[in-house]
Scaffold this motif. Structure first.
Motif, PDB file in Angstrom:
ATOM      1  N   LEU A  43       0.846  -1.194   0.000  1.00  0.00           N
ATOM      2  CA  LEU A  43       0.000   0.000   0.000  1.00  0.00           C
ATOM      3  C   LEU A  43       0.879   1.241   0.000  1.00  0.00           C
ATOM      4  CD1 LEU A  43      -2.224  -1.769   2.369  1.00  0.00           C
ATOM      5  CD2 LEU A  43      -3.365  -0.114   0.926  1.00  0.00           C
ATOM      6  N   TYR A  44       0.792   2.021  -1.084  1.00  0.00           N
ATOM      7  CA  TYR A  44       1.568   3.250  -1.162  1.00  0.00           C
ATOM      8  C   TYR A  44       0.816   4.391  -0.519  1.00  0.00           C
ATOM      9  CZ  TYR A  44       4.781   0.791  -4.135  1.00  0.00           C
ATOM     10  OH  TYR A  44       5.691  -0.104  -4.605  1.00  0.00           O
ATOM     11  N   ASP A  45      -0.486   4.338  -0.636  1.00  0.00           N
ATOM     12  CA  ASP A  45      -1.289   5.414  -0.072  1.00  0.00           C
ATOM     13  C   ASP A  45      -2.666   4.857   0.268  1.00  0.00           C
ATOM     14  OD1 ASP A  45      -1.877   7.876   0.813  1.00  0.00           O
ATOM     15  OD2 ASP A  45      -1.666   8.910  -1.117  1.00  0.00           O
ATOM     16  N   ASN A  46      -3.107   5.076   1.494  1.00  0.00           N
ATOM     17  CA  ASN A  46      -4.451   4.688   1.854  1.00  0.00           C
ATOM     18  C   ASN A  46      -5.000   5.696   2.855  1.00  0.00           C
ATOM     19  OD1 ASN A  46      -6.842   3.434   2.513  1.00  0.00           O
ATOM     20  ND2 ASN A  46      -5.883   1.945   3.866  1.00  0.00           N
ATOM     21  N   LEU A  98     -11.126   2.851   5.598  1.00  0.00           N
ATOM     22  CA  LEU A  98     -10.809   1.475   6.003  1.00  0.00           C
ATOM     23  C   LEU A  98      -9.329   1.321   6.350  1.00  0.00           C
ATOM     24  CD1 LEU A  98     -12.782  -0.827   3.535  1.00  0.00           C
ATOM     25  CD2 LEU A  98     -13.424  -0.074   5.807  1.00  0.00           C
ATOM     26  N   PHE A  99      -9.061   0.403   7.287  1.00  0.00           N
ATOM     27  CA  PHE A  99      -7.686   0.061   7.629  1.00  0.00           C
ATOM     28  C   PHE A  99      -7.047  -0.701   6.471  1.00  0.00           C
ATOM     29  CE2 PHE A  99      -9.430   0.080  12.056  1.00  0.00           C
ATOM     30  CZ  PHE A  99      -8.685   1.170  12.492  1.00  0.00           C
ATOM     31  N   ASP A 100      -5.712  -0.690   6.412  1.00  0.00           N
ATOM     32  CA  ASP A 100      -4.976  -1.408   5.369  1.00  0.00           C
ATOM     33  C   ASP A 100      -5.377  -2.886   5.322  1.00  0.00           C
ATOM     34  OD1 ASP A 100      -3.755   0.979   5.126  1.00  0.00           O
ATOM     35  OD2 ASP A 100      -1.743   0.316   5.732  1.00  0.00           O
ATOM     36  N   GLU A 101      -5.514  -3.491   6.503  1.00  0.00           N
ATOM     37  CA  GLU A 101      -5.833  -4.925   6.596  1.00  0.00           C
ATOM     38  C   GLU A 101      -7.176  -5.243   5.947  1.00  0.00           C
ATOM     39  OE1 GLU A 101      -4.798  -2.994   8.939  1.00  0.00           O
ATOM     40  OE2 GLU A 101      -3.369  -3.979  10.275  1.00  0.00           O
ATOM     41  N   GLN A 102      -8.133  -4.333   6.161  1.00  0.00           N
ATOM     42  CA  GLN A 102      -9.465  -4.565   5.590  1.00  0.00           C
ATOM     43  C   GLN A 102      -9.429  -4.479   4.073  1.00  0.00           C
ATOM     44  OE1 GLN A 102     -11.167  -1.629   8.310  1.00  0.00           O
ATOM     45  NE2 GLN A 102     -12.864  -3.054   8.597  1.00  0.00           N
ATOM     46  N   ILE A 103      -8.649  -3.518   3.566  1.00  0.00           N
ATOM     47  CA  ILE A 103      -8.492  -3.381   2.112  1.00  0.00           C
ATOM     48  C   ILE A 103      -7.877  -4.655   1.554  1.00  0.00           C
ATOM     49  CG2 ILE A 103      -7.307  -2.099   0.263  1.00  0.00           C
ATOM     50  CD1 ILE A 103      -9.162  -0.185   1.472  1.00  0.00           C
ATOM     51  N   SER A 104      -6.838  -5.161   2.216  1.00  0.00           N
ATOM     52  CA  SER A 104      -6.148  -6.343   1.690  1.00  0.00           C
ATOM     53  C   SER A 104      -7.060  -7.562   1.733  1.00  0.00           C
ATOM     54  CB  SER A 104      -4.842  -6.602   2.444  1.00  0.00           C
ATOM     55  OG  SER A 104      -5.106  -7.048   3.737  1.00  0.00           O
ATOM     56  N   LEU A 105      -7.858  -7.681   2.775  1.00  0.00           N
ATOM     57  CA  LEU A 105      -8.806  -8.793   2.857  1.00  0.00           C
ATOM     58  C   LEU A 105      -9.812  -8.731   1.711  1.00  0.00           C
ATOM     59  CD1 LEU A 105     -10.087 -11.178   4.504  1.00  0.00           C
ATOM     60  CD2 LEU A 105     -11.570  -9.469   5.505  1.00  0.00           C
ATOM     61  N   LYS A 161      -8.384 -11.308 -15.430  1.00  0.00           N
ATOM     62  CA  LYS A 161      -9.390 -10.281 -15.125  1.00  0.00           C
ATOM     63  C   LYS A 161     -10.130 -10.657 -13.859  1.00  0.00           C
ATOM     64  CE  LYS A 161     -10.610  -8.664 -19.764  1.00  0.00           C
ATOM     65  NZ  LYS A 161     -10.002  -9.679 -20.642  1.00  0.00           N
ATOM     66  N   VAL A 162     -10.846  -9.676 -13.292  1.00  0.00           N
ATOM     67  CA  VAL A 162     -11.722 -10.014 -12.167  1.00  0.00           C
ATOM     68  C   VAL A 162     -12.938 -10.748 -12.744  1.00  0.00           C
ATOM     69  CG1 VAL A 162     -10.988  -8.159 -10.646  1.00  0.00           C
ATOM     70  CG2 VAL A 162     -12.840  -7.745 -12.249  1.00  0.00           C
ATOM     71  N   ALA A 163     -13.430 -11.751 -11.994  1.00  0.00           N
ATOM     72  CA  ALA A 163     -14.536 -12.570 -12.513  1.00  0.00           C
ATOM     73  C   ALA A 163     -15.832 -11.768 -12.582  1.00  0.00           C
ATOM     74  CB  ALA A 163     -14.718 -13.806 -11.638  1.00  0.00           C
ATOM     75  N   PHE A 164     -16.020 -10.853 -11.651  1.00  0.00           N
ATOM     76  CA  PHE A 164     -17.236 -10.034 -11.634  1.00  0.00           C
ATOM     77  C   PHE A 164     -16.859  -8.571 -11.502  1.00  0.00           C
ATOM     78  CE2 PHE A 164     -18.345 -14.100  -9.714  1.00  0.00           C
ATOM     79  CZ  PHE A 164     -19.367 -14.489 -10.565  1.00  0.00           C
ATOM     80  N   GLU A 165     -17.450  -7.745 -12.362  1.00  0.00           N
ATOM     81  CA  GLU A 165     -17.263  -6.308 -12.205  1.00  0.00           C
ATOM     82  C   GLU A 165     -18.314  -5.827 -11.225  1.00  0.00           C
ATOM     83  OE1 GLU A 165     -17.214  -4.422 -15.997  1.00  0.00           O
ATOM     84  OE2 GLU A 165     -15.243  -5.251 -16.446  1.00  0.00           O
ATOM     85  N   GLY A 166     -17.985  -4.745 -10.536  1.00  0.00           N
ATOM     86  CA  GLY A 166     -18.976  -4.156  -9.653  1.00  0.00           C
ATOM     87  C   GLY A 166     -18.982  -4.689  -8.232  1.00  0.00           C
ATOM     88  N   ILE A 167     -17.923  -5.419  -7.850  1.00  0.00           N
ATOM     89  CA  ILE A 167     -17.821  -5.800  -6.433  1.00  0.00           C
ATOM     90  C   ILE A 167     -17.235  -4.589  -5.699  1.00  0.00           C
ATOM     91  CG2 ILE A 167     -16.777  -7.371  -4.749  1.00  0.00           C
ATOM     92  CD1 ILE A 167     -16.464  -9.419  -7.010  1.00  0.00           C
ATOM     93  N   PRO A 168     -17.967  -4.000  -4.758  1.00  0.00           N
ATOM     94  CA  PRO A 168     -17.455  -2.802  -4.088  1.00  0.00           C
ATOM     95  C   PRO A 168     -16.267  -3.116  -3.179  1.00  0.00           C
ATOM     96  CG  PRO A 168     -19.759  -3.254  -3.482  1.00  0.00           C
ATOM     97  CD  PRO A 168     -19.257  -4.433  -4.237  1.00  0.00           C
ATOM     98  N   VAL A 169     -15.264  -2.270  -3.223  1.00  0.00           N
ATOM     99  CA  VAL A 169     -14.093  -2.460  -2.356  1.00  0.00           C
ATOM    100  C   VAL A 169     -14.110  -1.424  -1.236  1.00  0.00           C
ATOM    101  CG1 VAL A 169     -11.571  -2.526  -2.238  1.00  0.00           C
ATOM    102  CG2 VAL A 169     -12.729  -3.471  -4.228  1.00  0.00           C
ATOM    103  N   VAL A 170     -14.185  -0.151  -1.600  1.00  0.00           N
ATOM    104  CA  VAL A 170     -14.225   0.907  -0.571  1.00  0.00           C
ATOM    105  C   VAL A 170     -14.798   2.200  -1.180  1.00  0.00           C
ATOM    106  CG1 VAL A 170     -11.818   1.603  -1.010  1.00  0.00           C
ATOM    107  CG2 VAL A 170     -12.836   2.094   1.208  1.00  0.00           C
ATOM    108  N   VAL A 171     -15.418   3.003  -0.344  1.00  0.00           N
ATOM    109  CA  VAL A 171     -15.903   4.307  -0.797  1.00  0.00           C
ATOM    110  C   VAL A 171     -14.843   5.357  -0.439  1.00  0.00           C
ATOM    111  CG1 VAL A 171     -17.786   5.976  -0.686  1.00  0.00           C
ATOM    112  CG2 VAL A 171     -18.238   3.599  -0.154  1.00  0.00           C
ATOM    113  N   LEU A 172     -14.453   6.146  -1.439  1.00  0.00           N
ATOM    114  CA  LEU A 172     -13.490   7.213  -1.165  1.00  0.00           C
ATOM    115  C   LEU A 172     -14.221   8.555  -1.140  1.00  0.00           C
ATOM    116  CD1 LEU A 172     -10.516   6.191  -3.485  1.00  0.00           C
ATOM    117  CD2 LEU A 172     -10.790   5.723  -1.056  1.00  0.00           C
ATOM    118  N   GLY A 173     -13.951   9.332  -0.100  1.00  0.00           N
ATOM    119  CA  GLY A 173     -14.553  10.657  -0.002  1.00  0.00           C
ATOM    120  C   GLY A 173     -13.690  11.689  -0.692  1.00  0.00           C
ATOM    121  N   GLU A 174     -14.092  12.927  -0.632  1.00  0.00           N
ATOM    122  CA  GLU A 174     -13.352  14.034  -1.264  1.00  0.00           C
ATOM    123  C   GLU A 174     -11.904  14.048  -0.766  1.00  0.00           C
ATOM    124  OE1 GLU A 174     -14.951  16.374  -3.470  1.00  0.00           O
ATOM    125  OE2 GLU A 174     -12.841  16.851  -3.844  1.00  0.00           O
TER     126      GLU A 174
END
Lengths: 91, 264
Positions: free
Chosen positions: B46-49, B53-60, B118-131
């Motif tokens: 992770l270069y920037d997060n 969400l915590f880094d661990e949650q993103i990686s999971l 490729k990812v098997a399904f498009e549209g799996i949400p990972v995280v919401v980024l705010g402004e």
């Protein structure tokens, strides 16, 4: 898969199956127990996850290696038959 | 041995297997879940997060995204690779993920260096980024089996049951069994007699036996017939998954045979 022979004589064979589980060993045991020359065939894992299962086979005087080999070839034949039927069913 | 197809979808197959042992049906089921290899994101940097969400949650969340490959055979698992697990293009597929808010990060934002992956399904949400929030991730996927971690599980919902056999004897036409059956297996025909209309739906719960005051119904499992339901995670077609599972069992049995021949 790595096999380690722990004990082997004329009618008994104890083997350690590295990294194997019920998937194959239950199938192998079922196949061996169909054989009338087999006295007992079973396997046990001392501690799940940490230990490898030990397979124990005792025959009625026949060479256990040969009996094990025949059981393995019966499983191979079963898989071949299944794949053939399966592919035919899918068309 | 006989195989009859019941249902076939891209991600799910249901078939009737007759003339096999329970151990074989179970072997196929288990092999589909834990012995068929697939790709999954393994390690990330992770270069920037600055997301919530915590880094661990993103990686999971990244690890659990199912991946498909045009040709999975070009990759080997790290243990069997010529690099002996050190990491090389033969056993790793690199990816990058960069996103800047306000944005919803989806699975398709993960971009692999190999265009075949490729990812098997498009549209799996990972995280919401705010402004002003940013997410910059780099990493790689590896090929392993479900026995190592569930993220490499290509078969997700796999099961089998015995084919039921329902015999109806001296029916008194009360229709109680029809009402109690949770899966609508039974129905009354024109003469108000009970009939089996949907045998494959029967889960052998035997509620109908308990409900019948005249002991007219018997439900028994057919010992050598199995209904197998195999559902995949989208990384591989369900019909191919079963073939790979059977091949995997075959390969292992063959190895035992060879070892036995060497020893004797």
């Amino acid at each position: 898969m790595d096999l380690k022979i722990i004990k082997k004589d004329e009618e008994e064979l104890h083997m350690e199956f590295e990294g194997e589980s019920h998937t194959l060993l239950n199938l192998l045991r079922t196949e061996l127990l169909k054989d009338e020359r087999v006295m007992y065939a079973t396997y046990d894992t001392k501690f799940t996850i940490m230990d490898n299962p030990i397979f124990k086979l005792r025959t009625r005087g026949e060479d256990p290696l040969e009996i094990m080999k025949q059981a393995a070839s019966r499983i191979t034949a079963q898989c071949d038959e299944f794949l053939q039927c399966y592919n035919a069913a899918l068309g | 041995m006989k195989v009859e197809l019941i249902e076939l979808r891209e991600d799910r197959i249901r078939f009737l297997l007759t003339g096999a042992t329970a151990a074989f049906a179970n072997g196929i089921r288990r092999a589909c879940m834990s012995e068929v290899p697939t790709l999954a994101i393994d390690e990330i940097r992770l270069y920037d997060n600055t997301s919530v969400l915590f880094d661990e949650q993103i990686s999971l969340r990244l690890g659990l995204i199912p991946l498909t490959a045009e040709d999975l055979d070009v990759y080997s698992s790290p243990e069997d690779c010529i690099c002996e697990g050190a990491g090389c293009p033969g056993c790793r597929v690199d990816f990058i993920l960069t996103a800047e808010g306000p944005k919803m990060v989806y699975s398709q934002d993960v971009v692999f260096t190999d265009p075949g992956v490729k990812v098997a399904f498009e549209g799996i949400p990972v995280v919401v980024l705010g402004e002003g929030e940013k997410l910059v991730v780099e990493g790689y996927a590896t090929k392993r089996t479900g026995s190592a971690h569930s993220k490499w599980q290509s078969g997700t919902t796999c099961g089998y049951k015995n084919l039921p056999r329902i015999d109806i004897g001296d029916c008194q036409k009360c229709g109680k069994c029809v009402k109690v059956c949770p899966r609508d297996v039974l129905a009354l025909d024109e003469g108000d007699r009970v009939r089996v209309v949907n045998l494959l739906a029967c889960s052998l719960c035997k509620l109908c036996i308990d409900e019948c005051d005249y002991q007219a119904i018997t439900v028994t499992p057919v010992p050598d017939s199995f209904v197998l339901t195999i559902e995949g995670d989208g990384s591989i077609k369900a019909k191919d998954l079963v073939v790979k599972a059977a091949e995997e069992i075959r390969h292992r049995a063959e190895m035992i045979g060879e070892k036995m021949a060497d020893l004797s």
